[in-house]
Design a protein around this motif. Sequence first.
Motif, short mmCIF file in Angstrom:
data_model
loop_
_atom_site.label_atom_id
_atom_site.label_comp_id
_atom_site.label_asym_id
_atom_site.label_seq_id
_atom_site.Cartn_x
_atom_site.Cartn_y
_atom_site.Cartn_z
N SER A 4 0.87 -1.18 0.00
CA SER A 4 0.00 0.00 0.00
C SER A 4 0.90 1.22 0.00
O SER A 4 1.74 1.40 0.89
CB SER A 4 -0.87 -0.04 1.26
N ALA A 14 1.89 0.40 4.07
CA ALA A 14 1.78 -0.93 4.69
C ALA A 14 2.18 -1.98 3.67
O ALA A 14 2.15 -1.73 2.46
CB ALA A 14 0.35 -1.17 5.17
N PHE A 16 1.58 -6.27 2.87
CA PHE A 16 0.79 -7.45 3.24
C PHE A 16 1.30 -8.66 2.48
O PHE A 16 1.59 -8.55 1.28
CB PHE A 16 -0.70 -7.25 2.89
N TYR A 64 -13.11 5.56 6.18
CA TYR A 64 -12.99 4.91 4.87
C TYR A 64 -12.55 5.91 3.80
O TYR A 64 -11.74 5.59 2.92
CB TYR A 64 -14.32 4.26 4.46
N LEU A 67 -8.91 6.50 4.00
CA LEU A 67 -8.17 5.35 3.46
C LEU A 67 -8.12 5.39 1.93
O LEU A 67 -7.07 5.16 1.33
CB LEU A 67 -8.91 4.08 3.92
N GLU A 71 -4.64 5.77 -0.20
CA GLU A 71 -4.12 4.69 -1.06
C GLU A 71 -4.14 5.01 -2.55
O GLU A 71 -3.31 4.50 -3.29
CB GLU A 71 -4.92 3.40 -0.84
N GLN A 160 -5.58 -1.95 1.67
CA GLN A 160 -6.23 -1.53 2.92
C GLN A 160 -7.72 -1.29 2.71
O GLN A 160 -8.54 -1.59 3.59
CB GLN A 160 -5.56 -0.28 3.47
N CYS A 161 -8.09 -0.77 1.55
CA CYS A 161 -9.52 -0.62 1.24
C CYS A 161 -10.16 -2.00 1.14
O CYS A 161 -11.29 -2.21 1.61
CB CYS A 161 -9.71 0.15 -0.06
N LEU A 163 -9.33 -4.75 2.65
CA LEU A 163 -9.51 -5.33 3.99
C LEU A 163 -10.58 -4.56 4.77
O LEU A 163 -11.33 -5.14 5.56
CB LEU A 163 -8.18 -5.33 4.75
N ALA A 164 -10.69 -3.25 4.52
CA ALA A 164 -11.74 -2.47 5.18
C ALA A 164 -13.12 -2.95 4.76
O ALA A 164 -14.06 -2.98 5.56
CB ALA A 164 -11.56 -0.98 4.86
#
Length: 456
Positions: A4, A14, A16, A64, A67, A71, A160-161, A163-164
């Motif tokens: 990310s 981040a 992952f 949100y 985020l 990103e 990240q979106c 996973l959100a």
Amino acid sequence: MIRSLNPASGETLARFDAHDAFTVDRRLTAAVAAQRAWRRRPVTERTPLLQAVARVLRKNAERYATLITLEMGKPLVEARGEIEKCAMTCDFYAEHAPAFLNDEPVASAASDSRVVYDALGVLLAVMPWNYPFWQAIRAIAPALAAGNAVVLKHASNVPQCALALDAVFEEAGAPAGLFATLLVESPAVRGLIEDGRIACVTFTGSTPAGRAIASAAGHAMKKQVLELGGSDPFIVLADADIPAAAQAALKARFQNTGQSCIAAKRFIVEHGVADAFADLLSELAGKLVVGDPMAAGTQIGPMARANLRDELHAQVQATVAQGATLRVGGKPLDGSGCFYAPTVLDHVTPHMTAAREETFGPAAAIIRVGSAEEAVDVANATEFGLGAALWTSDLARARRLSREIDAGAVFVNAVVASDPRLPFGGVKQSGYGRELGVHGLREFTNIKTVWTGKSY
Ligand code: NAP
């Protein structure tokens, strides 16, 4: 490794690990089990989940939206609007899915014959980064309402979106496994499509990736919806309100930093008003506020990835080399972010790069034409067919011309937009199938005939 990255600064936010085969397998099995139970519930017992999702989206909207902006770089104000549109769409399907899925009795020789709309199974959604919540929700909400489960493979630059979205459905109380994000990279998609637990596929993204998905889904004989690229025409006829058309053109081209499939990309303008239109659009584009997408007042953020900015710049340079006039912009901006100056190219001809290819960023191409008929011919002279806008004060003529334009939608004196009440999709290389409205919901149903003879 999925990274990310903040495109406004180049900073890594981040990292992952992609989901391993065991995790993917577990999530697919859970989706199948959840869907079996879900499809048995009456639709009126499924729609409260969508209302709950809408509530969660609104409650956490600021988180949100932040985020999204972090990103992929769209201005925060636009990201807030994206979350609200997702919530509205969940509300829309919560209200209307029961009617959309009603049985339809048909008169025949049977004692009763009817069309019923059954679920298909587990839907694989492969989605792009440009509207990280909206693209996903507009497919997920109707699919779930229709009794399907959904697994999402989101674009690798918005993990990240992705996973959100998992967290949204968990907080809304979705049955375990009914919706799941699969954190995988694109080479894993073919195997997912071939997996017997996946019933159907929806894809939004570029035409080349769509072709790969269509071929895998075709080989596996699975239903698919493809929402692909576009090079939308924005036709301005001589009798149009030019200041209004130029303001609308600014929005149509530059919102979301130009990174929208239905952004107007080719501005096809009748000679008599072309100078006035080009002057106004260039002036407005030159005044757009470019900068930190988190800051209030910013209108243009960075592009989402450096390679996308490089591709856009190459298209602009090629078009200028082919003879177009650069009215404003035309260059990457200094600094660590992926910023590109809002650009207007004038005197573009249909054979130049910016007219032939999709330009996915803040660059407008103005093409001058001699008549309304030539405007329609130029509008159709593309491999794409997503949206089209037509500006004229003669509404009768607009209705006639709108039938001659090869596109999934024509907006007259308005900016092309998606709306949960109306179907959305394309023709030609822009894909097939429809999202949104009643048509989008029924794409992922088994349209089943039930015929009942007399009773013995
Ligand atoms: P993209 O490369 O096509 O990526 C979109 C999604 O497809 C991502 O999840 C990506 O995963 C995945 N993907 C890429 N190549 C794949 C392959 N060969 N097999 C399976 N999956 C694959 O799109 P982009 O360039 O990032 O996004 C911009 C494009 O999307 C533009 O052309 C735009 O017009 C189009 N778009 C269309 C619509 C519409 O509604 N019609 C809406 C938005 C965007 P990775 O990120 O892991 O590669």
